[in-house]
Design an enzyme around this catalytic site. Sequence first.
Site, PDB file in Angstrom:
ATOM      1  N   CYS A  11       0.750  -1.114   0.170  1.00 28.77           N
ATOM      2  CA  CYS A  11      -0.063   0.053   0.042  1.00 28.77           C
ATOM      3  C   CYS A  11       1.111   1.131  -0.014  1.00 28.77           C
ATOM      4  O   CYS A  11       1.694   1.435   0.724  1.00 28.77           O
ATOM      5  CB  CYS A  11      -1.019  -0.372   1.476  1.00 28.77           C
ATOM      6  SG  CYS A  11      -1.910   1.460   1.330  1.00 28.77           S
ATOM      7  N   CYS A  68      -5.248   6.002  -3.743  1.00 23.96           N
ATOM      8  CA  CYS A  68      -4.388   4.868  -3.641  1.00 23.96           C
ATOM      9  C   CYS A  68      -2.962   5.075  -4.237  1.00 23.96           C
ATOM     10  O   CYS A  68      -2.842   5.528  -5.337  1.00 23.96           O
ATOM     11  CB  CYS A  68      -5.302   3.814  -4.747  1.00 23.96           C
ATOM     12  SG  CYS A  68      -4.362   2.247  -4.671  1.00 23.96           S
TER      13      CYS A  68
END
Length: 260
Positions: free
Chosen positions: A74, A197
Amino acid sequence: MLLNFYKYQGTGNDFVMIDNREDVFPKDNVKLVSFLCDRRFGIGADGLILLENDKTTDFKMVYYNSDGRQSTMCGNGGRCIVAFANYLEIVDKNTSFMAVDGLHHATLENGIVGLEMQNVNEIKEKPNSLFLNTGSPHHVQLVDGLKDFDVRKEGEKLRYGLYGEQGSNINFVGQAGEDTFNVRTYERGVEDETFSCGTGVTAVALAMHHSGKTKSNTVKIVTPGGNLEVKFQNNGNGYDKIWLTGPAQLVFKGGIDVES
């Protein structure tokens, strides 16, 4: 058991952070992680991140999606854990840490975190999109009318219909300038649109360069949660020296009662 936590966000991508250097968190408790990330019954977050000891670097990052399962890299979470490590006085302005996809270097100054991402050596061209892995798998697709686009509906279709149960993150893109792109992302594991993101905007920047939509090796990305910048070098066989840069902030900290 009272669990101490910290809430961080990077361009609206939010995470529950836990200092797990004493290895007390029940890492295989999917139900607990899902509860902590629940926005109605828990703390609320797109994911949960454990900061742990590492023998060769400053710390280790362990990342969970909000569904409670450990996941791939991530990018915004990586930036936030650097800010968290600085808060804990583990690191100063430069650091290296280990994540599920390997070693990462990072910098921190005035609330802005730069994170070096893994090299990308393959971009697959599909009829209306591109696919690449920037630590997590990403589908990148240019669309018209991005502002009113039904990201959840169309993202879910592609996430399961095109990529199956394992799935992919789905990024919908609109070009806003020579080196600027608007991006909205449907994230697997969250199973909804997120405000931002990190691995997704990294994928978009590389995909847009690869497809000739931009000639710049510094790409500006505008997400619903804020602005990010991706710098990279094209080495002829792919991309390296990829840096994702943007803000990462502590939102609040507290304690929550959980079953031990």
